[in-house]
Design an enzyme around this catalytic site. Structure first.
Site, PDB file in Angstrom:
ATOM      1  CG  HIS A 162      -5.856   7.588  14.690  1.00  0.00           C
ATOM      2  ND1 HIS A 162      -5.521   8.970  13.811  1.00  0.00           N
ATOM      3  CD2 HIS A 162      -6.057   7.338  13.379  1.00  0.00           C
ATOM      4  CE1 HIS A 162      -4.706   8.833  13.048  1.00  0.00           C
ATOM      5  NE2 HIS A 162      -5.446   7.831  12.039  1.00  0.00           N
ATOM      6  CD  GLN A 179      -3.352  -9.206   9.320  1.00  0.00           C
ATOM      7  OE1 GLN A 179      -2.656  -7.771   9.971  1.00  0.00           O
ATOM      8  NE2 GLN A 179      -3.439  -8.860   8.299  1.00  0.00           N
ATOM      9  CG  ASP A 210      -4.047  11.747  14.684  1.00  0.00           C
ATOM     10  OD1 ASP A 210      -4.193  11.869  14.167  1.00  0.00           O
ATOM     11  OD2 ASP A 210      -3.580  10.234  15.698  1.00  0.00           O
ATOM     12  N   GLY A 250       0.736  -1.186   0.074  1.00  0.00           N
ATOM     13  CA  GLY A 250       0.069  -0.109   0.051  1.00  0.00           C
ATOM     14  C   GLY A 250       1.261   1.270  -0.029  1.00  0.00           C
TER      15      GLY A 250
HETATM   16  N1  LIG Z   1      -2.938   5.394  12.186  1.00  0.00           N
HETATM   17  C1  LIG Z   1      -2.999   6.346  11.319  1.00  0.00           C
HETATM   18  O1  LIG Z   1      -2.325   7.008  11.903  1.00  0.00           O
HETATM   19  C2  LIG Z   1      -3.126   5.991  10.249  1.00  0.00           C
HETATM   20  C3  LIG Z   1      -2.405   7.376   8.992  1.00  0.00           C
HETATM   21  C4  LIG Z   1      -3.109   6.704   7.763  1.00  0.00           C
HETATM   22  C5  LIG Z   1      -3.417   6.143   7.847  1.00  0.00           C
HETATM   23  N2  LIG Z   1      -4.076   4.702   8.778  1.00  0.00           N
HETATM   24  C6  LIG Z   1      -4.169   3.875   8.133  1.00  0.00           C
HETATM   25  O2  LIG Z   1      -3.788   2.531   6.786  1.00  0.00           O
HETATM   26  C7  LIG Z   1      -4.653   2.204   6.092  1.00  0.00           C
HETATM   27  C8  LIG Z   1      -3.410   2.024   5.571  1.00  0.00           C
HETATM   28  O3  LIG Z   1      -2.926   2.721   4.198  1.00  0.00           O
HETATM   29  P1  LIG Z   1      -2.757   3.067   2.649  1.00  0.00           P
HETATM   30  O4  LIG Z   1      -2.459   4.246   2.268  1.00  0.00           O
HETATM   31  O5  LIG Z   1      -1.586   2.390   3.043  1.00  0.00           O
HETATM   32  O6  LIG Z   1      -4.234   2.357   2.172  1.00  0.00           O
HETATM   33  P2  LIG Z   1      -3.689   1.611   0.666  1.00  0.00           P
HETATM   34  O7  LIG Z   1      -4.705   1.308   0.584  1.00  0.00           O
HETATM   35  O8  LIG Z   1      -2.840   1.867   0.293  1.00  0.00           O
HETATM   36  O9  LIG Z   1      -3.082   0.342   1.048  1.00  0.00           O
HETATM   37  C9  LIG Z   1      -3.704  -0.843   1.968  1.00  0.00           C
HETATM   38  C10 LIG Z   1      -2.745  -2.340   1.464  1.00  0.00           C
HETATM   39  O10 LIG Z   1      -3.328  -3.278   2.773  1.00  0.00           O
HETATM   40  C11 LIG Z   1      -3.616  -4.163   1.830  1.00  0.00           C
HETATM   41  N3  LIG Z   1      -4.600  -5.115   2.251  1.00  0.00           N
HETATM   42  C12 LIG Z   1      -5.598  -5.167   2.393  1.00  0.00           C
HETATM   43  N4  LIG Z   1      -6.711  -6.081   3.474  1.00  0.00           N
HETATM   44  C13 LIG Z   1      -5.340  -7.084   3.446  1.00  0.00           C
HETATM   45  C14 LIG Z   1      -4.903  -8.005   4.732  1.00  0.00           C
HETATM   46  N5  LIG Z   1      -6.075  -8.160   4.872  1.00  0.00           N
HETATM   47  N6  LIG Z   1      -3.878  -8.564   5.178  1.00  0.00           N
HETATM   48  C15 LIG Z   1      -2.708  -7.802   4.239  1.00  0.00           C
HETATM   49  N7  LIG Z   1      -3.347  -6.606   3.283  1.00  0.00           N
HETATM   50  C16 LIG Z   1      -4.119  -6.047   2.955  1.00  0.00           C
HETATM   51  C17 LIG Z   1      -4.328  -4.094   0.432  1.00  0.00           C
HETATM   52  O11 LIG Z   1      -4.190  -4.676  -1.001  1.00  0.00           O
HETATM   53  C18 LIG Z   1      -3.027  -2.298   0.584  1.00  0.00           C
HETATM   54  O12 LIG Z   1      -2.573  -2.855  -0.394  1.00  0.00           O
HETATM   55  C19 LIG Z   1      -5.676   2.563   6.212  1.00  0.00           C
HETATM   56  O13 LIG Z   1      -6.688   2.175   7.215  1.00  0.00           O
HETATM   57  C20 LIG Z   1      -5.535   3.858   6.863  1.00  0.00           C
HETATM   58  O14 LIG Z   1      -6.488   5.148   7.006  1.00  0.00           O
HETATM   59  C21 LIG Z   1      -3.758   4.902   9.217  1.00  0.00           C
END
Ligand SMILES: NC(=O)c1ccc[n+]([C@@H]2O[C@H](COP(=O)([O-])OP(=O)(O)OC[C@H]3O[C@@H](n4cnc5c(N)ncnc54)[C@H](O)[C@@H]3O)[C@@H](O)[C@H]2O)c1
Length: 440
Positions: free
Chosen positions: A280, A205, A252, A107
């Site tokens: 969050h 997981q 954050d 991702g």
């Molecule tokens: N906590 C934070 O501060 C914060 C900040 C930014 C993003 N996020 C979250 O992080 C997550 C990922 O963000 P991103 O921009 O990399 O998203 P993205 O969509 O670019 O990548 C997510 C990846 O996870 C894969 N995926 C989906 N289900 C899966 C599973 N069961 N096992 C393994 N891989 C799986 C997808 O195929 C994809 O490649 C999102 O939920 C987003 O909201 C959290």
């Protein structure tokens, strides 16, 4: 880095059903080993390219076709090419290799994170690492691309790369599990729907970590809604201490520091002790009461209380959404940086008088926050991967009331996922459809 000589050999790890080849390189100064593993391709692609190479002589790959889908190829494509230098010198200065599993590794956040992990900027310049990358079935080819880029980056500290779609394989012996992969909230999807769909990922997981990870694995949940996902994960991993699970709120915290620095007209390294309390989500509470600028309480430096209570707080809560409007996608690079910050805060002793915030399991907290949820709070670490809560914080009515709102939201989220935490039938009574910071 000068290349001396290559002697390839391949290997097949039966235990995990993962195909591997090893790359190792030795010069007068450096000894390194890399393993690059792939799961077998579907039968239609079932071919095996094997290479036998002797010292200083590389033979052309031979392609072995097989019709038996149960017979696993020993290696796949270029990953059969194993470069194994004579280990003439075993460097004594390396630490024991640490294994880091990353989910969602194909991702956007993972466009940055594995490279930071492999560079040494997270665990230090003498800490070799093994990276295990978990993707979804859909992202397996992209994951291969990530692994290839890691190869091409020639990181001396990166000794092993495995990719796969089965958490029971990819989390094997993990000492750190960085759980990023999650589904985004689709159009028209209720927050309850997102909690359920992603909760199932983190329940699975958690079970996998419980079965195959190191008993002291440290887990940082990034995939949203990360606090409740972390709760689900830890509930499904009863043999791993609940204290080892974190939800990422460091981004954050970093955003809050930046806004305070801007308002005070100081560089952001002068801002410290900023706590993000709670979820969050847009109910998170960036704490300006306990934060400091140049060692002074923020309120002594920024006297505009209305700005602090309204503008500052909302800016931090909604920063992710504003960024999406500009970028057309959610924050990825700064999130990867904040994951690095979060890990480093746990593996480096916190300087006296300072703290950082992270979402952790509430179990005997001194602030009167409800127990048995994952709540972002101020922490300090001795640098051993563990942490303790900071007691020297003060509260006023404003802070208390804001914290209560986030607490109520997390308690409601918890009721909504009771079917995934083993606590009975889920009841979804979320207090309004609050948003993740990345949503508008
Ligand atoms: N906590 C934070 O501060 C914060 C900040 C930014 C993003 N996020 C979250 O992080 C997550 C990922 O963000 P991103 O921009 O990399 O998203 P993205 O969509 O670019 O990548 C997510 C990846 O996870 C894969 N995926 C989906 N289900 C899966 C599973 N069961 N096992 C393994 N891989 C799986 C997808 O195929 C994809 O490649 C999102 O939920 C987003 O909201 C959290």
């Amino acid at each position: 880095m000068a290349v001396a000589e290559f002697i390839p050999s391949s290997s097949f790890t039966k235990k995990t059903n993962v195909y591997s080849s090893q790359f190792s390189y030795v010069s007068a100064q450096i000894s390194q080993k890399r393993r690059f593993s792939l799961r077998p391709l579907p039968r239609t692609h079932y071919s095996q390219i094997c290479c036998s190479v002797t010292s200083k002589e590389v033979q052309a790959p031979t392609v072995v076709q097989t019709d038996d889908p149960k017979k696993k190829p020993e290696c796949y494509g270029v990953f059969c090419l194993t470069y194994d230098l004579k280990a003439e010198e075993e460097t004594k200065s390396w630490k024991k290799m640490t294994t880091v599993s990353v989910s969602g590794a194909a991702g956007m956040i993972a466009n940055h994170l594995p490279f930071k992990l492999a560079s040494g900027e997270v665990f230090g310049p003498d800490q070799p690492i093994a990276l295990r990358l978990l993707g979804s079935e859909r992202s397996i080819l992209a994951l291969e691309g990530v692994a290839m880029e890691l190869e091409d980056s020639l990181y001396p500290l990166l000794r092993e790369v495995n990719i796969g779609t089965d958490p029971y394989e990819v989390f094997q012996d993990a000492e750190w599990a960085l759980l990023i992969g999650a589904k985004p909230r689709g159009p028209g999807m209720e927050r309850a729907g997102l909690l359920d769909i992603n909760g199932q990922i983190f329940a699975e997981q958690g079970k996998a970590l419980n079965d195959v990870a190191s008993r002291n694995v440290k887990v940082i949940v990034v995939g949203n809604p990360c606090n409740t996902n972390a709760l689900i994960c830890l509930k499904n991993a009863p043999n791993i201490p609940a204290k080892n699970f974190h939800a990422l709120t460091r981004l954050d915290e970093n955003r809050a520091k930046c806004q305070l620095a801007l308002k005070a007209g100081v560089f952001y390294d002068k801002v410290s002790n900023v706590t993000i309390w709670g979820n969050h989500s847009t109910t998170q509470v960036p704490d300006f009461l306990n934060a400091k600028i140049n060692g002074l309480p923020v309120k002594e430096v920024i006297k505009d209380t209305k700005w602090l209570e309204e503008e500052f707080t909302e800016k931090v809560q909604k920063r992710g959404g504003v960024l999406i409007q500009k970028w057309g996608r959610s924050s990825a690079a700064s999130t990867a940086v904040s994951i690095v910050d979060a890990i480093r805060s746990l593996v480096t002793p916190t300087p006296e008088g300072y703290w950082f915030s992270t979402g952790v399991y509430t179990n005997g907290n001194p602030y009167g926050i409800a127990e048995d949820i994952v709540f972002s709070m101020p922490c300090r670490s001795k640098g051993d991967g563990d942490y303790e809560l900071v007691k020297e914080v003060i509260f006023d009515d404003y802070l208390r009331s804001r914290i209560k709102k986030s607490e109520d939201e997390l308690l409601a989220e918890k009721r909504c996922v009771a079917h995934l935490t083993g606590e009975g039938i889920a009841v979804c009574d979320l207090p309004g459809d609050t948003m993740l910071p990345g949503e508008m």
